[in-house]
Design an enzyme around this catalytic site. Structure first.
Site, PDB file in Angstrom:
ATOM      1  N   ARG A  78     -60.143   3.350  26.949  1.00  0.00           N
ATOM      2  CA  ARG A  78     -59.156   4.431  26.879  1.00  0.00           C
ATOM      3  C   ARG A  78     -57.946   3.953  26.087  1.00  0.00           C
ATOM      4  O   ARG A  78     -57.326   2.960  26.458  1.00  0.00           O
ATOM      5  CB  ARG A  78     -58.721   4.862  28.287  1.00  0.00           C
ATOM      6  N   HIS A 122     -49.146   9.468  24.707  1.00  0.00           N
ATOM      7  CA  HIS A 122     -48.756   8.468  25.717  1.00  0.00           C
ATOM      8  C   HIS A 122     -47.331   8.025  25.404  1.00  0.00           C
ATOM      9  O   HIS A 122     -47.054   6.873  25.085  1.00  0.00           O
ATOM     10  CB  HIS A 122     -49.721   7.279  25.699  1.00  0.00           C
ATOM     11  N   GLU A 167     -49.400  11.294  31.992  1.00  0.00           N
ATOM     12  CA  GLU A 167     -48.329  11.297  32.992  1.00  0.00           C
ATOM     13  C   GLU A 167     -47.092  12.116  32.603  1.00  0.00           C
ATOM     14  O   GLU A 167     -45.996  11.586  32.363  1.00  0.00           O
ATOM     15  CB  GLU A 167     -47.920   9.859  33.308  1.00  0.00           C
ATOM     16  N   ASN A 292     -53.988   8.094  37.529  1.00  0.00           N
ATOM     17  CA  ASN A 292     -53.451   6.729  37.479  1.00  0.00           C
ATOM     18  C   ASN A 292     -52.913   6.401  38.864  1.00  0.00           C
ATOM     19  O   ASN A 292     -52.009   7.088  39.344  1.00  0.00           O
ATOM     20  CB  ASN A 292     -52.318   6.625  36.452  1.00  0.00           C
ATOM     21  N   TYR A 294     -51.446   3.279  41.356  1.00  0.00           N
ATOM     22  CA  TYR A 294     -50.936   1.915  41.483  1.00  0.00           C
ATOM     23  C   TYR A 294     -50.471   1.586  42.879  1.00  0.00           C
ATOM     24  O   TYR A 294     -50.624   0.453  43.345  1.00  0.00           O
ATOM     25  CB  TYR A 294     -49.782   1.683  40.498  1.00  0.00           C
ATOM     26  N   GLU A 352     -56.061   4.650  35.110  1.00  0.00           N
ATOM     27  CA  GLU A 352     -55.258   3.423  35.199  1.00  0.00           C
ATOM     28  C   GLU A 352     -55.222   2.948  36.645  1.00  0.00           C
ATOM     29  O   GLU A 352     -55.034   3.747  37.545  1.00  0.00           O
ATOM     30  CB  GLU A 352     -53.803   3.643  34.739  1.00  0.00           C
TER      31      GLU A 352
HETATM   32  C1  LIG Z   1     -45.489   5.815  37.592  1.00  0.00           C
HETATM   33  O1  LIG Z   1     -46.723   5.884  36.894  1.00  0.00           O
HETATM   34  C2  LIG Z   1     -47.633   4.824  37.115  1.00  0.00           C
HETATM   35  O2  LIG Z   1     -47.114   3.990  38.095  1.00  0.00           O
HETATM   36  C3  LIG Z   1     -47.845   4.083  35.831  1.00  0.00           C
HETATM   37  C4  LIG Z   1     -47.974   2.734  35.646  1.00  0.00           C
HETATM   38  N1  LIG Z   1     -48.199   2.566  34.320  1.00  0.00           N
HETATM   39  C5  LIG Z   1     -48.169   3.767  33.692  1.00  0.00           C
HETATM   40  N2  LIG Z   1     -47.972   4.696  34.643  1.00  0.00           N
HETATM   41  C6  LIG Z   1     -48.271   3.990  32.219  1.00  0.00           C
HETATM   42  O3  LIG Z   1     -49.251   4.974  31.921  1.00  0.00           O
HETATM   43  C7  LIG Z   1     -48.551   2.698  31.475  1.00  0.00           C
HETATM   44  O4  LIG Z   1     -48.168   2.881  30.123  1.00  0.00           O
HETATM   45  C8  LIG Z   1     -47.817   1.533  32.158  1.00  0.00           C
HETATM   46  O5  LIG Z   1     -47.895   0.354  31.407  1.00  0.00           O
HETATM   47  C9  LIG Z   1     -48.445   1.329  33.546  1.00  0.00           C
HETATM   48  C10 LIG Z   1     -47.903   0.118  34.294  1.00  0.00           C
HETATM   49  O6  LIG Z   1     -46.574   0.343  34.653  1.00  0.00           O
END
Ligand SMILES: CO[C@H](O)c1c[n+]2c([nH]1)[C@H](O)[C@@H](O)[C@H](O)[C@H]2CO
Length: 448
Positions: A78, A122, A167, A292, A294, A352
């Site tokens: 991706r 992005h 996002e 995504n 995290y 992600e």
């Molecule tokens: C708040 O959105 C997610 O936590 C998120 C985390 N992340 C992202 N979105 C972004 O899509 C990436 O470009 C970042 O590098 C990556 C790591 O921080």
């Protein structure tokens, strides 16, 4: 609770990156500047004054990086396209050299049996469009659609998976609400307008794809499940506000035809009555949703915090990453089961998922040991398998990220890659997490 880990036979294993974070050479071969070019030039915006001028030098090293993807056995990759490489002014004249770069990348991926998954946007808006108001100008829905159409026509024969936006929440919250990301605005009215225009642009591009595209198109959203710090009504209400603002703001209008009511309460007069026709556009049927994931957030009421009036509550027993995110794999399971419950069985991809832990700037004896990231990956695999076992329609998983890269305004201080990058030499070194991921891909998770 750990259950047997099992993935569907055709599960799509890959990795993810984005253009400005890895490519470098932002103005090469006729490309125009993006808002990140400008944002990086403002002293104080970027940790250690880091920029995307070189990053991972991927624009020049893409063949080596695709070879590393193949070495890991990835089935998909991706990546995002830099709008201002294709349209240096954001609209108008096409820069053929920009199209040629992505055409060569796509061909290199296909030659290695790796499926390209393209994100149209992005975060790196052409600076020339920002000069015309950017996401605040309603015309951007047409500008974005014209850009998307150029890519659809150029690559739909070779690209089977398109995502319009990465996002929209981060674009809005970081770029227009809090000013922590490009273009660095801090304005409630602008945040509401940008957010809505992002969704109009998304819907318009999907509609255009239906006229010329032959494959699948979707959107990628970040989801951070919210859990109340207590059962007191004020914390329950705060949790609902946070969930509406970060998670339901984008999926509700796509799947349910309207924004969560909490947004009007939160934005007040900054949130107008949007035209009904907009929701018909935004609600275009999608072939998939990228998620995504995290971390989660434990939420309490905090009246002093503008404008949401919420605050996160740190969990004393938990592990936190270098970006301050709690390691909470159960949140991945909960995110996926909650999606199914609220929005149904639209196919999902984890676009992600990853973690930033400290890695040394230089590899030692050709290795980079990253035990915390290895542990995180294992736990997230279990959580993902648990969601699949509950019937959630997940089709694939893209680990964030293939390479250590530019973590936006945090610069190169945070490393998410499963492949280590020595930014002084551009030397790539597989981390222990890369070897684990290669085993997961090769065994379809059976090695876990
Ligand atoms: C708040 O959105 C997610 O936590 C998120 C985390 N992340 C992202 N979105 C972004 O899509 C990436 O470009 C970042 O590098 C990556 C790591 O921080």
């Amino acid at each position: 609770m750990s259950q047997t880990i099992q993935f569907p036979p055709d599960f799509l294993w890959g990795s993810a990156t984005s253009a400005y974070q890895i490519e470098g050479s932002p103005l090469a071969d006729g490309a125009g500047p993006s808002i990140w070019q400008r944002f990086c030039a403002v002293p104080g915006n970027m940790r250690d004054g880091d920029t995307g001028d070189i990053a991972c030098d991927h624009y020049k090293r893409y063949k080596d990086d695709v070879a590393l993807m193949a070495k890991l056995g990835l089935k998909a990759y991706r990546f995002s396209v830099s709008w201002s490489r294709i349209l240096p002014q954001g609209r108008g004249a096409v820069n053929q050299a920009g199209l040629d770069f992505y055409g060569k990348l796509i061909d290199e991926l296909l030659a290695h049996g790796i499926e390209p998954m393209v994100t149209l946007y992005h975060w790196d808006l052409p600076a020339a469009l920002d000069d015309r108001g950017g996401w605040l100008n309603p015309d951007i829905a047409d500008w974005f659609t014209d850009y998307a159409r150029i890519l659809f026509q150029a690559f739909d024969g070779r690209v089977k998976s398109w995502a319009t936006l990465n996002e929209p929440w981060v674009v809005t919250d970081g770029g227009y609400m809090h000013g922590t990301l490009a273009p660095g605005h801090r304005n409630l009215h602008e945040a509401a307008l940008a957010s809505h225009n992002l969704m109009r642009a998304h819907g318009s591009a999907v509609k255009a794809y239906r006229e010329i595209g032959r494959h699948q198109i979707g959107i990628v959203v970040n989801i951070e499940p919210k859990y109340p710090a207590s059962q007191f009504q004020e914390d329950l209400d705060a949790t609902r506000r946070a969930d509406a603002y970060m998670n339901r703001q984008y999926l509700d209008p796509i799947f349910l035809g309207s924004y969560p009511p909490e947004l009007k309460q939160m934005f007040g007069d900054a949130w107008p009555e949007w035209p009904a026709a907009d929701f018909e556009l935004i609600g275009q049927k999608l072939d998939f949703v990228g998620i995504n994931y995290y971390t989660r957030s434990v939420v309490r009421n905090e009246p002093s915090n503008w404008p949401l009036k919420v605050a996160p509550v740190r969990q004393p027993q938990a592990t936190y990453t270098e970006t301050g995110w709690e390691v909470f794999p159960q949140g991945l399971t909960d995110t996926l089961t909650s999606f199914k419950q609220r929005y149904g069985d639209t196919p999902l991809y984890i676009m992600e998922n990853g973690s930033a832990f400290y890695d040394p700037p230089n590899a030692e004896n050709g290795r980079v040991h990253d035990p915390l990231r290895v542990d995180c990956l294992r736990k997230n695999m279990q959580a993902l398998s648990n969601a699949l076992a509950q019937g959630v329609n997940v089709r694939g998983y893209m680990v964030w990220s293939l390479l250590d890269n530019l973590e936006w305004s945090l610069g190169f201080s945070k490393r998410f890659g499963i492949i280590h990058v020595n930014f002084a030499t551009q030397q790539r070194t597989l981390k222990d997490s890369a070897y684990l991921y290669a085993d997961i891909v090769a065994s379809n998770g059976a090695c876990l």
